[in-house]
Design an enzyme around this catalytic site. Structure first.
Site, short mmCIF file in Angstrom:
data_model
loop_
_atom_site.label_atom_id
_atom_site.label_comp_id
_atom_site.label_asym_id
_atom_site.label_seq_id
_atom_site.Cartn_x
_atom_site.Cartn_y
_atom_site.Cartn_z
N SER A 144 0.85 -1.21 -0.01
CA SER A 144 -0.15 -0.05 -0.07
C SER A 144 0.68 1.37 0.04
O SER A 144 1.95 1.00 0.36
CB SER A 144 -0.81 0.06 1.28
OG SER A 144 -1.54 1.26 1.52
N TYR A 157 -1.82 -0.87 10.34
CA TYR A 157 -2.07 -1.10 9.09
C TYR A 157 -0.79 -0.45 8.40
O TYR A 157 -0.09 -1.37 7.48
CB TYR A 157 -3.46 -0.32 8.41
CG TYR A 157 -3.45 -0.40 6.97
CD1 TYR A 157 -4.06 -1.67 6.43
CD2 TYR A 157 -3.13 0.58 6.06
CE1 TYR A 157 -4.10 -1.73 5.05
CE2 TYR A 157 -3.37 0.62 4.76
CZ TYR A 157 -3.89 -0.86 4.34
OH TYR A 157 -4.35 -0.81 2.82
N LYS A 161 1.84 -2.93 6.34
CA LYS A 161 1.99 -2.75 4.81
C LYS A 161 3.51 -2.71 4.71
O LYS A 161 4.18 -2.86 3.63
CB LYS A 161 1.10 -1.87 4.27
CG LYS A 161 -0.52 -2.20 4.09
CD LYS A 161 -0.47 -3.54 3.33
CE LYS A 161 -1.82 -3.77 3.03
NZ LYS A 161 -2.00 -4.99 2.16
#
Length: 264
Positions: A144, A157, A161
């Site tokens: 991401s 998150y 990533k």
């Protein structure tokens, strides 16, 4: 065209969003696709819709026993694997209680997000290498934009990533050193309109306003579509990218090229 003819591809998180788009594009290009997810009804429905050369298998990417079952399924039904897309991922906003910031970060939330995003990718690479090392192949990890820059409101998150990004390079170098003929690359989407955004966008007028605000910070001026990521994955899955490994491809409408690197 049949750019993936005679190739078998496993895609995780294939029941919706980017994973579904990748499975659909790969199938259209001649691949035999194994869609995997924990949303069994949705995943099976997509496989049924695609028809011949499309199969569905339940796979919780954070469970090694599920990967072992997938390994057995592939060896039994296809013999080998040429492409693996580690796409399954969660933000945690819908799957964990939070908080999500670095000061108040909740350990169970951190573990939940990392179990899927980073551990799931690690296990995928582990079993992908085992399935590909005698004949070569391509591993594609979906990271991401959040794996490149800090995200104060989603630290688990962002961290997970970033782990995907770095693990990709380790796998690429390891496979090159071993002479396995396996390439490993990461894709870094940003502002791609998928169900993952629902928790952040809300509904009605609020949703429309947030979309407008986000798009104002995207150089190309609009959200991307899952197919934009799918076609990038297609390139990395084909022999056209045979000299590409350990690299990262940004599908973000130009966000990382400028100053608007993180969401509002």
């Amino acid at each position: 065209m049949a750019r993936l003819k005679d190739k078998t591809a496993l895609i995780t998180g294939a029941a919706r969003g980017i994973g579904q788009a990748i499975a659909t594009v790969f199938h259209a290009e001649g691949a035999t696709v194994l869609l995997t997810d924990i949303r069994d009804e949705e995943g099976q429905a997509i496989a049924d819709q695609l028809g011949e050369r499309a199969h569905y298998l339940h796979l919780d990417v954070g469970e090694e026993a599920d990967w072992q079952a997938a390994d057995h399924y592939i060896r039994q039904h296809f013999g080998s694997l040429q492409v693996l897309v580690n796409n399954a991922g969660i933000t945690g906003f819908l799957e964990a209680p939070g908080p999500f910031d670095p000061e108040q970060s909740d350990l169970s939330t951190w573990d939940t997000v990392h179990r899927v995003n980073s551990t799931g990718t690690m296990l995928g690479c582990k079993y992908g290498i085992g399935l590909m090392k005698t004949s070569g192949g391509s591993i594609i990890n979906i990271s991401s934009r959040s794996g490149i820059v800090g995200i104060p409101g989603a630290v688990a998150y962002a961290s997970s990533k970033a782990a995907v990004r770095n693990h990709t390079k380790s796998v690429a170098l390891y496979c090159a050193e071993k002479g396995y003929g396996i390439r490993c690359n990461s894709i870094h989407p940003a502002a791609i309109m998928t169900p993952m955004w629902d928790a952040m966008l809300g509904e009605g007028e609020q949703r429309a306003q947030i979309i407008k605000n986000v798009e104002a910070g995207i150089p190309l001026g609009k959200f991307g579509e899952p197919e934009d990521v799918a076609y990038a994955a297609l390139y990395l899955a084909t022999d056209e990218s045979k000299y590409v490994t350990g690299t990262e491809l940004h599908i973000d409408g130009g966000i990382l090229a400028g100053s608007e690197a993180r969401p509002e």
